[in-house]
Motif scaffolding. Structure first.
Motif, mmCIF file in Angstrom:
data_model
loop_
_atom_site.group_PDB
_atom_site.id
_atom_site.type_symbol
_atom_site.label_atom_id
_atom_site.label_comp_id
_atom_site.label_asym_id
_atom_site.label_seq_id
_atom_site.Cartn_x
_atom_site.Cartn_y
_atom_site.Cartn_z
ATOM 1 N N CYS B 6 0.852 -1.194 0.000
ATOM 2 C CA CYS B 6 0.000 0.000 0.000
ATOM 3 C C CYS B 6 0.880 1.234 0.000
ATOM 4 C CB CYS B 6 -0.876 0.037 1.249
ATOM 5 S SG CYS B 6 -1.936 -1.399 1.385
ATOM 6 N N ASP B 39 6.942 4.368 2.270
ATOM 7 C CA ASP B 39 6.357 3.369 1.366
ATOM 8 C C ASP B 39 7.357 2.893 0.317
ATOM 9 O OD1 ASP B 39 4.248 4.092 2.901
ATOM 10 O OD2 ASP B 39 3.103 5.066 1.312
ATOM 11 N N SER B 122 2.461 8.008 7.081
ATOM 12 C CA SER B 122 2.525 8.869 5.914
ATOM 13 C C SER B 122 3.172 10.189 6.333
ATOM 14 C CB SER B 122 1.136 9.084 5.326
ATOM 15 O OG SER B 122 0.207 9.479 6.311
ATOM 16 N N SER B 127 -0.025 9.601 10.810
ATOM 17 C CA SER B 127 -0.867 9.031 11.851
ATOM 18 C C SER B 127 -0.403 7.648 12.299
ATOM 19 C CB SER B 127 -2.318 8.978 11.396
ATOM 20 O OG SER B 127 -2.487 8.007 10.395
HETATM 21 N N1 LIG Z 1 -4.200 6.936 0.412
HETATM 22 C C1 LIG Z 1 -3.498 5.817 0.664
HETATM 23 N N2 LIG Z 1 -3.349 4.864 -0.287
HETATM 24 C C2 LIG Z 1 -2.659 3.733 -0.055
HETATM 25 N N3 LIG Z 1 -2.023 3.487 1.102
HETATM 26 C C3 LIG Z 1 -2.108 4.403 2.087
HETATM 27 C C4 LIG Z 1 -2.853 5.604 1.927
HETATM 28 N N4 LIG Z 1 -2.767 6.310 3.079
HETATM 29 C C5 LIG Z 1 -1.983 5.586 3.916
HETATM 30 N N5 LIG Z 1 -1.575 4.435 3.322
HETATM 31 C C6 LIG Z 1 -0.674 3.397 3.868
HETATM 32 O O1 LIG Z 1 -0.703 3.440 5.289
HETATM 33 C C7 LIG Z 1 0.564 3.807 5.830
HETATM 34 C C8 LIG Z 1 0.371 4.612 7.089
HETATM 35 O O2 LIG Z 1 -0.333 5.798 6.826
HETATM 36 P P1 LIG Z 1 -0.921 6.759 7.944
HETATM 37 O O3 LIG Z 1 -1.735 5.929 8.868
HETATM 38 O O4 LIG Z 1 -1.710 7.783 7.201
HETATM 39 O O5 LIG Z 1 0.265 7.368 8.650
HETATM 40 C C9 LIG Z 1 1.261 4.511 4.683
HETATM 41 O O6 LIG Z 1 2.669 4.458 4.827
HETATM 42 C C10 LIG Z 1 0.760 3.716 3.485
HETATM 43 O O7 LIG Z 1 1.476 2.501 3.364
#
Ligand SMILES: Nc1ncnc2c1ncn2[C@@H]1O[C@H](COP(=O)(O)O)[C@@H](O)[C@H]1O
Ligand SMILES: Cc1cc2nc3c(=O)[nH]c(=O)nc-3n(C[C@H](O)[C@H](O)[C@H](O)COP(=O)(O)OP(=O)(O)OC[C@H]3O[C@@H](n4cnc5c(N)ncnc54)[C@H](O)[C@@H]3O)c2cc1C
Lengths: 306, 258
Positions: B6, B39, B122, B127
Motif C-alpha cells: 500500500c 512506502d 505517511s 498518523s
Molecule cells: N491513500 C493511501 N493509499 C494507499 N495506502 C495508504 C494511503 N494512506 C496511507 N496508506 C498506507 O498506510 C501507511 C500509514 O499511513 P498513515 O496511517 O496515514 O500514517 C502509509 O505508509 C501507506 O502505506
C-alpha cells in the motif's frame, strides 16, 4: 470524563513518559485510571487505580495479548479516552485497540484547543485540530509535549488483570542493544550536524570540516545515517542520541520532531537551511537562509582567521 | 505467494504549503508529489522478497487518491511490482485513517494476500494507523516499525526499532502485515528498461465509492500554520556578511567562541 492511561515498561523499568500521560489527562480534566503490563516493583507513582497484568506471564512485547488486556481494562473501567504515548509501543498498540473498539484515533497529540486535539502535519509545517466522533476515542500523545510538574509520589491502587489467553502467534525473540558509540556526543560542547540537505556522502566532509573549525563534534540527522554516510553513533534524535551542547549547528536539517527531540535542549541553536520556512527555524536562535555548501567554506575560513 | 503493497502519494515536504479555501486541508494545487518515503521501503522489501523466492510471488501495489497517484503506481511498477490498483478518490485527504483502512480491507478481503507491506506512517498526516488497522480488521499478524526483515519457512523475523537505537526482534507467521521504517533497505532506482516494461503492466482503476463502507471516526476541524514563537534572528543575503554576523552573534551570546 474518564481516561485510561496505558503505561509502559521497557526491560522491566517504568518509562517516564507514563507520567506525561498523567499531565496530559490533567489538561484534559479527566479522572484517571492506569493499565500496565509489567512487574510490580516498577509501577507508576500515581494515586489512581492501576490494572496490572504480569509481564512474566503475558510478555513485555506481545501486541495481541496486550490488546486483549487493555480491552479488558476498558470493559471494567468504561473510560471515555484511552491514552497512549506516541512511542514504538503506543503507535503499535493504539490502532489495534481503536480498530477492535471501532472508534477513532488521534495520533501524536501536541495540544488541546477548545476540546479538540491539535496535531502536527507535513513535518511540522502545518498544524490541525482533530475531533474524534462522539463517544469513546483513542489518543496517542507526543513524547515530551506535556510535562509532569514535580516528583511523582502517589500510590496506585493495584487491581490484578488477567485474561484466559496467554500466548499468541507473535513471538518476542529479544532486544538488541544500541550500537556501540565511536563518538560521545553527550560530552561535546559544540555539535555541528549534517542533514540530508548536504546532498551526498562526499559533502559530509564539508560539514565535518566546519565542525572541526568550530572545535566541535560532527552530528547527523537520520537520513545521513540510514544512507551510510556516517555511523549511527553520530545520529541525533529519538532513535539516536539526545544532546544538549552549548552550541548546536544544524546544516541542511529540516527539523522533524524526532530530530528536535534530540537537540532542542541545546543552549544555543543555529540552523543553516535554504528553505526559510523549514520547521527547524522555530527551534533556532539564529536561522541562516543559505546553501550550506556555499556558506560552510566561508565560515571555515573566517573561523580559521579569527 | 501473494503480496500487497500500500503506497500513498504525498507532497514534497520542502514545498511551501498554503491553507485551502475551506480551512481544513492544504491547497493541493502547485505542489510536487512523490511516493511517501516510508512506502518506498515497503515496495523495495516486497521486491526483495519476490526475488528471494525465485520471482514466483506476485506483487500488487495499491494507492488511494486522485488521478496523479498513477505516477506513484507507475514508479512502483518500474521498481518491480507486477500490477497496480488505483483506487480513485479525488477527495482522499478528507478520509481519515479508519476509512482509508476500510477501503484497503474491502479490496483485500477476498484476495488472500499472504503479506501486506505498508509504510510506518505517511509523511503528510503521520498518523501511523492505516497499516495496523488493516491488519486488525483482516485478523492478520502485524509488526510495526521494521528496520530489519527476514523471511523463512512461512514466517517473518522482524527487527523493530525502539527508542534510543534499541531494537527488538519478533517472529510472526504469515499471513501478516508489516509496516516499514526509514532505513529498512536501500530502495532501488527504476532503470530505463524497467520503466519501459512497467508501461505494459496492468493498472486497474476502481472507484473508492464502491469499496468504502465506513463513516469517518475523526475529522479535521481546522488547519493552519504553527504559531511562530518568533524569538530567532533570521539572516539572509550576502554569504560573507551572513558569516560575519553569525560569528558576531555567537561571540556575544555563547561562551564557546574564544
Ligand atoms: N491513500 C493511501 N493509499 C494507499 N495506502 C495508504 C494511503 N494512506 C496511507 N496508506 C498506507 O498506510 C501507511 C500509514 O499511513 P498513515 O496511517 O496515514 O500514517 C502509509 O505508509 C501507506 O502505506
Ligand atoms: C520513529 C521515528 C524515529 C526517528 N528518529 C530520528 C532520529 O533519531 N533523528 C533524526 O534526525 N530523524 C529521525 N527520524 C526521521 C525524521 O522524521 C526525519 O525524516 C529526518 O529527521 C529528516 O532528516 P533531514 O532534516 O536531514 O532531512 P529532510 O527532512 O529531507 O530535510 C533536508 C533539509 O535540507 C534543506 N536543504 C536542502 N539542500 C540544502 C542546501 N544545499 N543548503 C541548505 N539546506 C538545504 C532542505 O530545505 C530541508 O529543510 C525518525 C522518524 C521516525 C518515524
Amino acid at each position: 470524563m474518564k481516561a485510561l492511561l496505558v503505561c509502559e515498561q521497557r526491560e522491566g523499568k517504568l518509562l517516564e513518559t507514563s507520567y506525561e500521560l498523567a499531565a496530559f489527562a490533567e489538561r484534559l480534566g479527566a479522572e484517571i485510571s492506569l493499565v500496565l503490563v509489567g512487574n510490580e516493583s516498577q509501577t507508576p507513582k500515581l494515586d489512581a487505580k492501576l490494572y496490572l497484568a504480569d509481564a512474566a506471564k503475558y510478555g513485555e512485547y506481545n501486541p495481541p495479548l496486550h490488546k486483549h488486556l487493555v480491552l479488558e481494562a476498558i470493559l471494567r473501567e468504561n473510560p471515555d479516552y484511552i491514552i497512549f504515548t506516541h512511542s514504538s509501543y503506543g503507535w503499535d498498540l493504539a490502532p489495534r485497540v481503536a480498530a477492535a473498539l471501532r472508534v477513532g484515533q488521534v495520533s501524536e497529540v501536541v495540544n488541546i484547543i477548545d476540546g479538540k486535539f491539535e496535531v502536527s502535519l507535513c513535518n511540522g509545517k502545518l498544524r490541525r485540530t482533530v475531533a474524534p466522533k462522539a463517544g469513546r476515542a483513542v489518543l496517542t500523545v507526543q513524547a515530551g509535549a506535556f510535562n509532569f510538574a514535580g516528583t511523582p509520589s502517589g500510590t496506585p491502587q493495584v487491581d490484578r488483570l488477567e485474561i484466559a489467553q496467554d500466548s499468541s502467534p507473535v513471538t518476542f525473540v529479544g532486544y538488541e542493544p544500541a550500537e556501540k558509540k565511536d563518538v560521545d556526543l553527550g560530552r561535546a560542547e559544540i555539535i555541528v550536524s549534517a542533514g540530508r540537505g548536504v546532498g551526498k556522502k562526499e559533502n559530509v566532509a564539508v560539514i565535518a570540516e566546519l565542525a572541526k573549525a568550530f572545535g566541535g563534534e560532527l552530528g547527523a540527522s537520520r537520513p545521513v545515517v540510514d544512507a551510510g554516510w556516517v555511523s549511527h553513533s553520530h545520529q541525533v534524535g529519538t532513535t539516536g542520541q539526545t544532546v544538549s551542547p552549548k552550541l548546536y549547528v544544524a546544516c541542511g536539517i529540516s527539523g522533524a520532531i524526532q530530530h528536535l527531540a534530540g537537540m532542542k535542549k541545546s543552549d544555543f541553536i543555529v540552523a543553516i537551511n535554504k528553505d526559510k520556512d523549514a520547521p527547524i527555524g522555530e527551534a533556532a536562535d539564529v536561522m541562516v537562509v543559505a546553501d550550506i555548501l556555499q556558506l560552510a567554506p566561508v565560515l571555515v575560513e573566517k573561523l580559521r582567521a579569527a | 505467494m501473494n503480496i500487497l503493497v500500500c503506497i500513498k502519494q504525498v507532497p514534497d515536504m520542502e514545498s511551501r504549503f498554503k491553507v485551502n479555501g475551506t480551512g481544513d486541508w492544504y491547497d493541493e494545487g502547485d505542489l510536487a508529489y512523490r511516493i511517501n518515503e516510508y512506502d518506498e521501503y515497503a515496495i523495495e522489501q516486497a521486491v526483495q522478497l519476490k526475488e528471494q523466492l525465485g520471482n514466483q510471488p506476485e506483487i500488487t501495489v495499491l494507492s488511494i487518491g486522485a488521478d496523479r497517484v498513477a505516477d506513484a503506481l507507475k514508479k512502483a511498477l518500474a521498481m518491480g511490482a507486477d500490477k497496480a490498483v488505483h483506487i480513485q478518490d479525488p477527495d482522499s485527504c478528507k478520509k481519515d485513517p479508519w476509512q482509508i483502512a476500510d477501503i484497503i480491507v474491502s479490496f483485500a478481503r477476498d484476495k488472500n494476500f499472504d503479506i501486506i507491506f505498508t509504510g510506518m506512517q505517511s509523511q503528510d498526516r503521520g498518523s501511523a494507523q492505516v497499516g495496523v488497522m488493516v491488519g486488525e480488521l483482516l485478523d492478520l499478524n502485524c509488526a510495526t516499525t521494521l528496520v530489519g526483515f527476514e523471511y523463512q519457512d512461512g514466517a517473518v523475523t522482524a527487527k523493530r526499532e525502539l527508542e534510543g537505537g534499541v531494537k527488538s526482534v519478533v517472529k510472526l507467521p504469515l499471513p501478516a502485515v508489516v509496516t516499514c521504517q526509514l532505513g529498512l533497505n536501500v530502495p532501488r532506482y527504476p532503470t530505463l528498461p524497467n520503466i519501459m516494461k512497467a508501461k505494459k503492466k496492468e493498472l486497474l482503476g476502481i472507484p473508492a465509492s464502491t469499496l468504502l463502507k465506513e463513516q469517518p471516526a475523526a475529522t479535521t476541524e481546522k488547519l493552519y500554520p504553527p504559531v511562530k514563537s518568533g524569538g530567532g534572528i533570521v539572516l539572509e543575503g550576502d554569504l560573507g556578511e551572513m558569516a560575519d554576523r553569525l560569528l558576531g552573534i555567537l561571540k556575544e551570546k555563547t561562551t564557546v567562541m574564544k
